[in-house]
Design an enzyme around this catalytic site. Structure first.
Site, short mmCIF file in Angstrom:
data_model
loop_
_atom_site.label_atom_id
_atom_site.label_comp_id
_atom_site.label_asym_id
_atom_site.label_seq_id
_atom_site.Cartn_x
_atom_site.Cartn_y
_atom_site.Cartn_z
N GLY A 121 0.86 -1.57 0.20
CA GLY A 121 0.13 -0.25 0.01
C GLY A 121 0.96 0.85 0.13
CB THR A 131 -8.11 -5.60 0.89
OG1 THR A 131 -7.98 -5.76 -1.38
CG2 THR A 131 -6.83 -5.11 0.33
CG ASN A 141 -16.99 15.10 12.75
OD1 ASN A 141 -15.82 14.83 13.30
ND2 ASN A 141 -17.77 14.00 12.83
CG ASP A 151 -4.58 -8.04 -5.31
OD1 ASP A 151 -4.60 -8.53 -4.25
OD2 ASP A 151 -5.90 -7.92 -5.91
CB ILE A 152 -2.07 -8.47 -0.25
CG1 ILE A 152 -2.84 -7.21 0.37
CG2 ILE A 152 -1.13 -7.47 -0.51
CD1 ILE A 152 -3.59 -6.66 1.05
CE LYS A 155 -6.34 -2.36 9.15
NZ LYS A 155 -5.45 -1.67 8.21
N GLY A 159 -24.17 3.35 12.32
CA GLY A 159 -24.06 2.99 13.28
C GLY A 159 -22.07 3.84 13.21
CB THR A 207 -7.71 2.08 13.12
OG1 THR A 207 -8.97 3.03 12.76
CG2 THR A 207 -8.84 0.27 11.72
CG ASP A 208 -8.71 5.17 17.17
OD1 ASP A 208 -8.74 4.75 15.66
OD2 ASP A 208 -8.54 6.23 16.99
CD GLU A 209 -12.31 4.32 11.92
OE1 GLU A 209 -13.76 3.21 11.69
OE2 GLU A 209 -12.28 4.61 11.03
CB ALA A 267 1.00 3.84 -4.70
N GLY A 268 -0.42 4.25 -1.39
CA GLY A 268 -1.53 5.19 -1.06
C GLY A 268 -1.15 6.37 -0.35
CE1 TYR A 287 -10.54 0.47 7.70
CE2 TYR A 287 -11.31 1.78 9.32
CZ TYR A 287 -10.16 1.56 8.55
OH TYR A 287 -8.59 1.88 8.90
P1 NAD Z 1 -5.40 4.51 1.28
O1 NAD Z 1 -6.85 4.07 0.75
O2 NAD Z 1 -5.27 6.02 1.05
O3 NAD Z 1 -4.40 3.04 0.66
C1 NAD Z 1 -4.19 2.10 0.31
C2 NAD Z 1 -3.14 1.88 -0.73
O4 NAD Z 1 -3.15 -0.22 -0.50
C3 NAD Z 1 -3.58 1.99 -1.64
O5 NAD Z 1 -2.59 2.45 -2.65
C4 NAD Z 1 -4.46 1.22 -2.39
O6 NAD Z 1 -3.70 0.92 -3.59
C5 NAD Z 1 -3.54 -0.10 -1.85
N1 NAD Z 1 -4.34 -1.41 -2.05
C6 NAD Z 1 -6.04 -1.70 -1.23
N2 NAD Z 1 -5.90 -2.66 -1.62
C7 NAD Z 1 -4.27 -3.46 -2.27
C8 NAD Z 1 -4.24 -5.23 -2.44
N3 NAD Z 1 -5.05 -5.68 -2.16
N4 NAD Z 1 -2.95 -4.98 -2.43
C9 NAD Z 1 -2.60 -3.98 -2.61
N5 NAD Z 1 -2.27 -2.77 -2.19
C10 NAD Z 1 -3.58 -2.66 -2.32
O7 NAD Z 1 -5.13 4.12 2.64
P2 NAD Z 1 -4.77 5.25 3.97
O8 NAD Z 1 -5.66 5.77 4.54
O9 NAD Z 1 -2.89 5.56 3.55
O10 NAD Z 1 -3.92 3.62 5.43
C11 NAD Z 1 -3.24 3.27 5.01
C12 NAD Z 1 -3.71 2.64 6.23
O11 NAD Z 1 -3.17 2.58 7.42
C13 NAD Z 1 -4.77 1.23 6.53
O12 NAD Z 1 -4.03 0.23 6.45
C14 NAD Z 1 -5.93 1.62 7.33
O13 NAD Z 1 -6.30 1.11 7.46
C15 NAD Z 1 -4.48 2.15 8.61
N6 NAD Z 1 -5.49 3.59 8.75
C16 NAD Z 1 -5.63 4.61 8.25
C17 NAD Z 1 -6.22 5.89 9.15
C18 NAD Z 1 -6.51 7.56 8.52
O14 NAD Z 1 -6.48 8.07 9.32
N7 NAD Z 1 -5.77 7.53 7.30
C19 NAD Z 1 -5.91 5.73 10.61
C20 NAD Z 1 -5.27 4.99 11.17
C21 NAD Z 1 -5.05 3.58 10.74
#
Ligand code: NAD
Length: 344
Positions: free
Chosen positions: A11, A106, A254, A67-68, A159, A281, A131-133, A13-14, A155
């Protein structure tokens, strides 16, 4: 001569994963300086190669689009890997409410496939970014790491399932696993379906922002850079089988967050805010106690909310070419996908 450290980031690229990778490649984490970095990302709607453009030419970085859930690909990539930092996930709560299957695929099946492959390849350490969720909602006080899991959305349930599998791989097979659980993140490169970039980009376009219900839901906001430094501390020094909270951000309703964003952009509440029906919810409040990572690993957040939000708003104002095409892709301008969570 010692072998070059090899890190695989899923991930990457996220939003958060790409911040971690940019920092890692730029040398912000000295213990991993000079490491070779493989990013494994499926490039879903949320993944974006442009997020890595500033480090793309670095020879130590390799982006694998995959893909993972693909066990054969993982078997090719993982041998000789020292650390896996697992960010890949479906991350948007509202999408999980309208279509949970992809989250199960995923977040649960994918994480399991990855854990199995890490075990088979003898990976040195696995960091599950969570996540804390997973704890549900808390009216007062804060959660410590031994709080039982009680997730409410598809979600957070997916997790929680992934976290439990990761711990099971530690207890059953001895895989070195750490879990991080963080509060809401904000910062540059966040996909414009999540509340802060959704609101900021709507306001920059002179539009309105959708506020869920009475706006009294409380979230703790942490800058993405602080989150990634916490993840790195855990990757370097977290004890195997342990969970670490990463928090220390600022709690806001919020409504309060909306007021701050309006002030930053220079818009009025009366003109810009429209209240929409609450999310089913919708958790009232999340709050984590992060004293463990502070005491054991010396974590301290560095970016205060006022400065962090101002920088973030400025970044979106200056980077329209990054977000304008994404808003079209996600349809993320109106109340169809407003969010105050979903990894926000
Ligand atoms: P995001 O949605 O921006 O990025 C997720 C990335 O995972 C993307 O680049 C997507 O292409 C990739 N991805 C999705 N499915 C995939 C698969 N099957 N194989 C390979 N790659 C895949 O998410 P984010 O906000 O960057 O969150 C990253 C992590 O942090 C997540 O695990 C999320 O649960 C956790 N998290 C996020 C937050 C927040 O506030 N954003 C808070 C706590 C925890």
């Amino acid at each position: 001569m010692s072998r070059q450290l090899r890190i695989l980031v899923t991930g990457g690229a996220g939003f958060i994963g790409s911040h971690y990778v940019r920092q890692l490649v730029r040398g912000a984490y000295p213990a991993f300086a000079g490491a070779s970095v493989v990013v494994l990302d499926r490039l879903t709607y949320a993944g974006n190669e442009a997020n890595l453009a500033s480090v793309r030419d670095d020879k130590r970085l390799r982006l694998v689009i995959g893909d993972i859930c693909d066990a054969d690909l993982l078997a090719e990539l993982l041998p000789m890997t020292d650390v896996v930092v697992h960010f890949a996930a479906e991350s948007h709560v509202d999408r999980s409410i309208t279509g949970a299957a992809e989250f199960v695929r995923t977040n649960i099946q994918g994480t399991h496939t990855l854990l199995r492959a890490c075990q088979d390849a003898g990976v040195g350490k696995f960091v599950q970014v969570s996540t804390d969720e997973v704890y549900g909602s808390i009216a007062e006080g804060s959660w410590s790491e031994d709080q039982p899991l009680a997730p409410n959305s598809p979600y957070s349930a997916s997790k929680a399932g992934a976290d439990l599998l990761a711990l099971a791989y530690h207890r059953t097979y001895g895989l070195s696993v750490c879990i991080t659980r963080c509060s809401n993140n904000y910062g540059p490169y966040q996909f414009p379906e999540k509340v802060i970039p959704l609101f900021v980009t709507n306001l920059l376009d002179g539009g309105t922002v959708p506020l869920y219900g009475d706006g009294e839901n409380v979230r703790e906001w942490l800058h993405v850079d602080d989150h990634c430094r916490g993840v790195q501390l855990v990757a370097e020094g977290g004890s195997s089988g342990s969970v670490y909270h990463i928090g220390g951000g600022t709690e806001l309703t919020n409504r309060e967050l909306t007021a701050l964003l309006l002030r930053e952009v220079g818009s009025d509440w009366e003109d810009a805010v429209r209240q929409v029906a609450d999310r089913p919810g919708h958790d009232l409040r999340y709050a984590i106690d992060d004293s463990k990572i502070r005491t054991e690993l010396g974590y301290r957040p560095r970016t205060g909310l006022a400065a962090g939000l101002a920088d973030t708003v400025r970044w979106y104002a200056e980077n329209r070419s990054w977000w304008e095409p994404l808003r079209t892709r996600a349809g993320a301008t109106g109340p169809a996908v407003p969010s105050f969570r979903g990894a926000a």
